[in-house]
Design a protein around this motif. Structure first.
Motif, PDB file in Angstrom:
ATOM      1  N   ILE A  32     -30.224 -24.926  11.074  1.00 20.07           N
ATOM      2  CA  ILE A  32     -31.378 -25.825  11.039  1.00 20.07           C
ATOM      3  C   ILE A  32     -30.999 -27.165  10.409  1.00 20.07           C
ATOM      4  O   ILE A  32     -30.308 -27.216   9.404  1.00 20.07           O
ATOM      5  CB  ILE A  32     -32.523 -25.178  10.246  1.00 20.07           C
ATOM      6  CG1 ILE A  32     -33.043 -23.938  10.987  1.00 20.07           C
ATOM      7  CG2 ILE A  32     -33.660 -26.172   9.994  1.00 20.07           C
ATOM      8  CD1 ILE A  32     -34.037 -23.114  10.179  1.00 20.07           C
ATOM      9  N   GLU A  33     -31.454 -28.239  11.022  1.00 18.91           N
ATOM     10  CA  GLU A  33     -31.410 -29.566  10.405  1.00 18.91           C
ATOM     11  C   GLU A  33     -32.856 -30.022  10.227  1.00 18.91           C
ATOM     12  O   GLU A  33     -33.580 -30.229  11.197  1.00 18.91           O
ATOM     13  CB  GLU A  33     -30.629 -30.561  11.285  1.00 18.91           C
ATOM     14  CG  GLU A  33     -29.129 -30.365  11.262  1.00 18.91           C
ATOM     15  CD  GLU A  33     -28.460 -30.970  10.033  1.00 18.91           C
ATOM     16  OE1 GLU A  33     -29.171 -31.596   9.214  1.00 18.91           O
ATOM     17  OE2 GLU A  33     -27.241 -30.821   9.889  1.00 18.91           O
ATOM     18  N   ARG A  34     -33.293 -30.167   8.987  1.00 19.54           N
ATOM     19  CA  ARG A  34     -34.694 -30.480   8.706  1.00 19.54           C
ATOM     20  C   ARG A  34     -35.068 -31.893   9.155  1.00 19.54           C
ATOM     21  O   ARG A  34     -34.380 -32.857   8.833  1.00 19.54           O
ATOM     22  CB  ARG A  34     -34.976 -30.391   7.206  1.00 19.54           C
ATOM     23  CG  ARG A  34     -34.989 -28.999   6.634  1.00 19.54           C
ATOM     24  CD  ARG A  34     -35.298 -29.086   5.139  1.00 19.54           C
ATOM     25  NE  ARG A  34     -35.231 -27.799   4.490  1.00 19.54           N
ATOM     26  CZ  ARG A  34     -34.097 -27.199   4.134  1.00 19.54           C
ATOM     27  NH1 ARG A  34     -32.942 -27.788   4.365  1.00 19.54           N
ATOM     28  NH2 ARG A  34     -34.131 -26.014   3.555  1.00 19.54           N
ATOM     29  N   ASN A  35     -36.209 -31.979   9.844  1.00 17.68           N
ATOM     30  CA  ASN A  35     -36.825 -33.268  10.112  1.00 17.68           C
ATOM     31  C   ASN A  35     -38.175 -33.364   9.413  1.00 17.68           C
ATOM     32  O   ASN A  35     -39.047 -34.123   9.842  1.00 17.68           O
ATOM     33  CB  ASN A  35     -37.004 -33.459  11.623  1.00 17.68           C
ATOM     34  CG  ASN A  35     -35.682 -33.695  12.323  1.00 17.68           C
ATOM     35  OD1 ASN A  35     -34.869 -34.499  11.878  1.00 17.68           O
ATOM     36  ND2 ASN A  35     -35.444 -32.977  13.405  1.00 17.68           N
ATOM     37  N   HIS A 406     -37.168 -22.531  12.252  1.00 15.84           N
ATOM     38  CA  HIS A 406     -36.504 -23.502  13.122  1.00 15.84           C
ATOM     39  C   HIS A 406     -37.511 -24.496  13.706  1.00 15.84           C
ATOM     40  O   HIS A 406     -37.263 -25.716  13.730  1.00 15.84           O
ATOM     41  CB  HIS A 406     -35.786 -22.788  14.269  1.00 15.84           C
ATOM     42  CG  HIS A 406     -34.511 -22.113  13.885  1.00 15.84           C
ATOM     43  ND1 HIS A 406     -34.474 -20.939  13.166  1.00 15.84           N
ATOM     44  CD2 HIS A 406     -33.213 -22.436  14.126  1.00 15.84           C
ATOM     45  CE1 HIS A 406     -33.207 -20.576  12.990  1.00 15.84           C
ATOM     46  NE2 HIS A 406     -32.432 -21.459  13.555  1.00 15.84           N
ATOM     47  N   HIS A 407     -38.639 -23.990  14.182  1.00 17.66           N
ATOM     48  CA  HIS A 407     -39.607 -24.867  14.832  1.00 17.66           C
ATOM     49  C   HIS A 407     -40.360 -25.721  13.823  1.00 17.66           C
ATOM     50  O   HIS A 407     -40.630 -26.900  14.090  1.00 17.66           O
ATOM     51  CB  HIS A 407     -40.560 -24.030  15.690  1.00 17.66           C
ATOM     52  CG  HIS A 407     -39.945 -23.610  16.990  1.00 17.66           C
ATOM     53  ND1 HIS A 407     -40.362 -24.090  18.211  1.00 17.66           N
ATOM     54  CD2 HIS A 407     -38.898 -22.793  17.264  1.00 17.66           C
ATOM     55  CE1 HIS A 407     -39.619 -23.560  19.176  1.00 17.66           C
ATOM     56  NE2 HIS A 407     -38.724 -22.766  18.623  1.00 17.66           N
ATOM     57  N   GLN A 410     -38.361 -28.799  12.818  1.00 16.07           N
ATOM     58  CA  GLN A 410     -38.194 -29.872  13.802  1.00 16.07           C
ATOM     59  C   GLN A 410     -39.110 -31.050  13.529  1.00 16.07           C
ATOM     60  O   GLN A 410     -38.837 -32.173  13.939  1.00 16.07           O
ATOM     61  CB  GLN A 410     -38.456 -29.334  15.214  1.00 16.07           C
ATOM     62  CG  GLN A 410     -37.417 -28.372  15.722  1.00 16.07           C
ATOM     63  CD  GLN A 410     -37.797 -27.759  17.066  1.00 16.07           C
ATOM     64  OE1 GLN A 410     -38.819 -28.123  17.669  1.00 16.07           O
ATOM     65  NE2 GLN A 410     -36.983 -26.823  17.537  1.00 16.07           N
ATOM     66  N   LYS A 413     -42.543 -34.457  17.086  1.00 18.29           N
ATOM     67  CA  LYS A 413     -41.812 -35.362  17.978  1.00 18.29           C
ATOM     68  C   LYS A 413     -42.750 -36.456  18.471  1.00 18.29           C
ATOM     69  O   LYS A 413     -43.813 -36.176  19.020  1.00 18.29           O
ATOM     70  CB  LYS A 413     -41.224 -34.574  19.141  1.00 18.29           C
ATOM     71  CG  LYS A 413     -40.183 -33.559  18.701  1.00 18.29           C
ATOM     72  CD  LYS A 413     -39.607 -32.777  19.878  1.00 18.29           C
ATOM     73  CE  LYS A 413     -38.564 -31.773  19.398  1.00 18.29           C
ATOM     74  NZ  LYS A 413     -38.017 -30.947  20.500  1.00 18.29           N
ATOM     75  N   THR A 445     -40.889 -24.321  26.516  1.00 19.82           N
ATOM     76  CA  THR A 445     -40.390 -24.630  25.166  1.00 19.82           C
ATOM     77  C   THR A 445     -41.461 -25.187  24.243  1.00 19.82           C
ATOM     78  O   THR A 445     -41.173 -25.501  23.087  1.00 19.82           O
ATOM     79  CB  THR A 445     -39.232 -25.651  25.250  1.00 19.82           C
ATOM     80  OG1 THR A 445     -39.705 -26.842  25.905  1.00 19.82           O
ATOM     81  CG2 THR A 445     -38.055 -25.076  26.018  1.00 19.82           C
ATOM     82  N   TRP A 448     -43.352 -21.791  20.046  1.00 20.52           N
ATOM     83  CA  TRP A 448     -42.498 -20.672  19.653  1.00 20.52           C
ATOM     84  C   TRP A 448     -43.215 -19.367  19.972  1.00 20.52           C
ATOM     85  O   TRP A 448     -44.436 -19.236  19.790  1.00 20.52           O
ATOM     86  CB  TRP A 448     -42.186 -20.732  18.155  1.00 20.52           C
ATOM     87  CG  TRP A 448     -41.395 -19.543  17.713  1.00 20.52           C
ATOM     88  CD1 TRP A 448     -40.047 -19.351  17.855  1.00 20.52           C
ATOM     89  CD2 TRP A 448     -41.893 -18.354  17.088  1.00 20.52           C
ATOM     90  NE1 TRP A 448     -39.677 -18.126  17.359  1.00 20.52           N
ATOM     91  CE2 TRP A 448     -40.790 -17.488  16.891  1.00 20.52           C
ATOM     92  CE3 TRP A 448     -43.160 -17.937  16.702  1.00 20.52           C
ATOM     93  CZ2 TRP A 448     -40.922 -16.245  16.290  1.00 20.52           C
ATOM     94  CZ3 TRP A 448     -43.297 -16.686  16.110  1.00 20.52           C
ATOM     95  CH2 TRP A 448     -42.183 -15.853  15.908  1.00 20.52           C
TER      96      TRP A 448
END
Length: 513
Positions: A32-35, A406-407, A410, A413, A445, A448
């Motif tokens: 995971i890369e946190r946004n 994970h979701h 993100q 967006k 997509t 989730w």
């Protein structure tokens, strides 16, 4: 290893290529890369007070390095005041030593596609660690065996949202204490191609971990890269035992990563207040990380914090509590101020079964870890009964729920597709979005979806046996173990690993104590 075996381990030739072609490729989500932002509960004044108090603890009270004269010599040479086994560290010295530790590093997997980055905004998820018992729906609670261990490694390999194979996913009590680490490492290395953890229960077992990793990756590669993470627990309060420090010394010298982690049960092993516990955690981490850098400046380390509260009536540890969350959030802020990767969190619960208590407490703990900025999350799936039990059903339930992290990470967006203005224009007032072009382009997509939980209508659910979550999880465990196929491994490397394990086992008698 013989010259012939070494040649085979390096290459493998046609057999290795054939194994690679026939292997089943499983989808594993990238770490995971946190946004999303971290939740920070302490202001600058509070953080400065805790940091000052931690330095005061190190300078005035000190820490004990027991049964380890070499460590005392290193501290004395670095400028600490050493009296007996008590080490008092002048204000600022520990933090100065910690400055050489990297803020982010790569842990390499034998499959490079499964490499993980630890630090920064990343979050790496690893399974439960250490339970002597296992539980499944069919057999109930029992002592763990090596077969259970292998099964959990397989389940971890099959789990999409799990990035790391972990370490002691359960304690195989049917193998001698002095030899089981060899079988456990062999399982991680051969049954999975995700990153793994090394043994820490004796320094010689840490050395075995390094040597087996050199067989798997090649000695030169291990000398220049991090291929293992290990869990170094501090005997809170303020005590560093020779077993754990001996393992830390082995890994630091080899350039391998160590989690420097106080083991805190609030009210028993630390003060009952949040600020007091954070002061102790920081003091212990500062001393442990500083010591790793005395061994080898630049050795990769992780700021660890395992924290739970206590039931003052029974003395039992409690999980998913607001006080533990406060400490976990605060420790994350302290770790970031040190510029170090942060380990905490997990699917913690005190429940005896994978039931509602387990779900509530685990959900609280998992979300807390995500929002506190954790970079390496041990115990992300499978934890039951305060860590005494590794549960098959909870393993797959937790591993499935990791998809929500994970979701969530993100964020929102805000690109053209995310704004969905075309959909709003197409549907207009009084319509519905099910058939619009934007929905058709995004439905696979957009949301989730659990692979375990039941979303069917009541009638269908009833016709299928009215199964609860644990029953659905048991079905998934059976399916994943049935579908499992080992990832490809060069036959020469596999043979060399097995030979090393056999040789080490034959070199000493079994010991179960």
């Amino acid at each position: 290893m013989s010259e012939k075996a070494e040649r085979r381990a390096r290459g493998g030739g046609g057999a290795a290529r054939r194994a690679e072609r026939t292997a089943v490729s499983l989808e594993t989500a990238r770490y995971i890369e946190r946004n999303i932002p971290n939740l920070e509960i302490l202001n600058d004044e509070a953080l400065q007070i805790i940091e000052w108090n931690a330095d005061t603890v190190l300078e005035e009270i000190g820490v004990n390095f027991v049964d380890n004269p070499a460590a005392l010599d290193l501290w004395r040479a670095a400028g600490a005041d050493v009296q007996g086994e008590r080490v008092r560290i002048p204000r600022g010295l520990a933090r100065q030593l910690c400055a050489t530790a990297p803020g982010r590093f790569t842990q390499h997997a034998r499959n490079p596609a499964r490499n993980v980055e630890i630090g920064g905004k990343s979050l790496v998820l690893a399974p439960v660690y250490g339970p002597p018992f296992v539980r499944d729906q069919a057999g109930g609670r029992r002592y763990a065996t090596m077969e259970d261990f292998r099964n959990f490694v397989k389940l971890g390999y099959m789990s999409k949202w799990l990035h790391h194979s972990g370490g002691t996913v359960c304690e195989p009590t049917d193998i001698a204490v002095n030899k089981r680490h060899l079988d456990m490492l062999l399982a991680h290395m051969t049954l999975s191609d995700k990153p793994y953890m090394g043994s820490v229960t004796e320094p010689v077992r840490a050395e075995d971990s390094v040597k087996m990793s050199e067989i798997l990756f090649g000695a030169d590669f291990v000398q220049q890269n991090t291929v293992m993470t290990s869990l170094i627990n501090i005997n809170s309060p303020l005590t560093f035992d020779s077993t754990m420090m001996g393992a830390l010394e082995v890994y630091a010298r080899a350039g391998q990563a160590s989690i420097i982690s106080p083991f805190i049960v609030g009210g028993a092993m630390a003060p009952v207040t949040v600020a007091g516990t954070l002061t102790q955690v920081l003091a212990e981490v500062l001393a442990g990380v500083a010591y790793s850098q005395l061994i080898r400046p630049g050795a990769p380390v992780i700021f660890g914090a395992f924290v739970t509260s206590i039931d003052m009536n029974s003395g039992a540890p409690t999980f998913g509590t607001p006080e533990a969350s406060h400490i976990t959030y605060g420790a994350g802020q302290l770790a970031r101020r040190m510029g170090l990767p942060y380990r905490s969190g997990g699917a913690f619960c005190g429940s005896k079964l994978p039931d509602a208590q387990a779900a509530y407490e685990s959900a609280n703990s998992l979300n807390m870890a995500l929002l506190s900025g954790v970079n390496f999350m041990l115990h992300a799936c499978g934890w039951l009964e305060g860590g005494l039990v590794a549960s098959y059903e909870k393993f797959v339930l937790d591993a499935d729920q990791l998809g929500t992290l994970h979701h969530l990470a993100q964020g929102v967006k805000m690109d053209e597709n995310g704004q969905a203005m075309d959909a709003l224009r197409e549907v207009g007032p009084g319509g519905h979005f099910l058939g619009c072009e934007h929905t058709q382009a995004n439905f696979k997509t957009a949301f989730w979806r659990s692979d375990v939980l039941d979303y069917k209508p009541f009638e269908t659910w009833e016709d299928e046996g009215a199964r609860d979550s644990a029953t659905l999880a048991a079905v998934r465990v059976e399916k994943q173990l049935r579908d499992y196929q080992a990832p490809a491994l060069d036959p020469g490397i596999a043979e060399a690993l097995e030979a090393y394990v056999a040789g080490r086992k034959a070199s000493e008698p079994d010991a179960f104590g």
